[in-house]
Scaffold this active site. Sequence first.
Site, PDB file in Angstrom:
ATOM      1  N   ASP A 110       0.818  -1.211   0.000  1.00 49.97           N
ATOM      2  CA  ASP A 110       0.000   0.000   0.000  1.00 49.97           C
ATOM      3  C   ASP A 110       0.852   1.262   0.000  1.00 49.97           C
ATOM      4  O   ASP A 110       2.075   1.214   0.167  1.00 49.97           O
ATOM      5  CB  ASP A 110      -0.958  -0.007   1.206  1.00 49.97           C
ATOM      6  CG  ASP A 110      -0.258  -0.395   2.518  1.00 49.97           C
ATOM      7  OD1 ASP A 110       0.980  -0.304   2.582  1.00 49.97           O
ATOM      8  OD2 ASP A 110      -0.954  -0.781   3.466  1.00 49.97           O
ATOM      9  N   ASN A 139      -6.908  -3.001  14.576  1.00 53.89           N
ATOM     10  CA  ASN A 139      -8.284  -3.264  14.143  1.00 53.89           C
ATOM     11  C   ASN A 139      -8.347  -4.420  13.150  1.00 53.89           C
ATOM     12  O   ASN A 139      -9.345  -4.595  12.462  1.00 53.89           O
ATOM     13  CB  ASN A 139      -8.911  -1.998  13.541  1.00 53.89           C
ATOM     14  CG  ASN A 139      -8.193  -1.552  12.271  1.00 53.89           C
ATOM     15  OD1 ASN A 139      -7.268  -2.194  11.802  1.00 53.89           O
ATOM     16  ND2 ASN A 139      -8.619  -0.432  11.707  1.00 53.89           N
ATOM     17  N   HIS A 157      -6.736  -4.828  10.366  1.00 52.80           N
ATOM     18  CA  HIS A 157      -6.568  -4.585   8.933  1.00 52.80           C
ATOM     19  C   HIS A 157      -5.305  -5.286   8.436  1.00 52.80           C
ATOM     20  O   HIS A 157      -4.368  -5.529   9.192  1.00 52.80           O
ATOM     21  CB  HIS A 157      -6.569  -3.084   8.593  1.00 52.80           C
ATOM     22  CG  HIS A 157      -5.376  -2.312   9.033  1.00 52.80           C
ATOM     23  ND1 HIS A 157      -5.380  -0.938   9.171  1.00 52.80           N
ATOM     24  CD2 HIS A 157      -4.112  -2.691   9.370  1.00 52.80           C
ATOM     25  CE1 HIS A 157      -4.189  -0.529   9.550  1.00 52.80           C
ATOM     26  NE2 HIS A 157      -3.402  -1.569   9.691  1.00 52.80           N
TER      27      HIS A 157
HETATM   28  P1  PGA Z   1       2.707  -1.834  12.784  1.00 50.65           P
HETATM   29  O1  PGA Z   1       1.537  -1.736  11.707  1.00 50.65           O
HETATM   30  O2  PGA Z   1       3.643  -2.882  12.288  1.00 50.65           O
HETATM   31  O3  PGA Z   1       3.322  -0.476  12.765  1.00 50.65           O
HETATM   32  O4  PGA Z   1       2.069  -2.197  14.068  1.00 50.65           O
HETATM   33  C1  PGA Z   1       0.950  -2.908  11.215  1.00 50.65           C
HETATM   34  C2  PGA Z   1      -0.194  -2.557  10.294  1.00 50.65           C
HETATM   35  O5  PGA Z   1      -0.882  -1.544  10.517  1.00 50.65           O
HETATM   36  O6  PGA Z   1      -0.417  -3.311   9.341  1.00 50.65           O
END
Ligand code: PGA
Length: 265
Positions: A67, A136, A138
């Site tokens: 993304d 959450n 995602h």
């Molecule tokens: P993080 O993010 O590794 O910074 O916890 C993971 C994500 O949001 O996919």
Amino acid sequence: MQIVILKDAAQVAEYGANIFIEQIKNKANSVIGLATGSTPVALYQELIKKNQQNKVSFADVTSFNLDEYLGLKGDHPQSYRHFMGEQLFNHIDIDVNNTHVPPGDAKNPLTACNAYEDKITKAGGIDVQLLGIGRNAHIGFNEPSSGLTSRTRVKTLTQATIDDNARFFAEDEYQPHLSITMGIGTILDSKKVVLLATGEGKADAIKDMVEGPLAAICPASALQLHRDAVIVIDEAAASKLADTEFYKHIEAENQKLIAHLANLK
Ligand code: PGA
């Protein structure tokens, strides 16, 4: 799902990195899917170390990132293209022309999304996709309520995700609320997926993903449908699973089987 529960974040990074290293050793021109966020950084450090020790080469590897923020150019310090350069690409022997991140500055985001899908298809599909998971649940920027067969598209970020990522932005800096992200269907098309998570903050998301119902409210639960999904987590991220001892037992048996098969060669 293969659930691998390890002691700490360092072991998670090493285990995850080894999957990519083995993949590239077996197929020099592998197509790998990459992720941003805090979690993959230690894995990228492992890859950099092994590349600098000449234990693995990325010279023929192609990569696709999950993304990018819509509205940020690749040279913007908060863009995921910039992040990937800083955290990985600038330190390994990958050809930057073979690295792909969705174009956050696309004039026409819709055609750019379709073009990104086409590039993945033309490259032969993704061999191994790396994933983090949001609190959450995602994956990529596929926020809760994302379609479980969705493809690369523009996605609006939830306030929870904007708040979680605010730590990367200065107080008065513009923080995008839109993204281009591979869809859940795009991710499920990868031949293998490796999801890493560490820390107690991810424990609810991991529980919902592994043991909850398949549901759009928990995008990562779609991985229950994948035939080769490896979930690599530390004890803290595993702490809300119903029966961690059972998962550890399965993995021990799995390792015995792998050793047995290696002996047959
Ligand atoms: P993080 O993010 O590794 O910074 O916890 C993971 C994500 O949001 O996919």
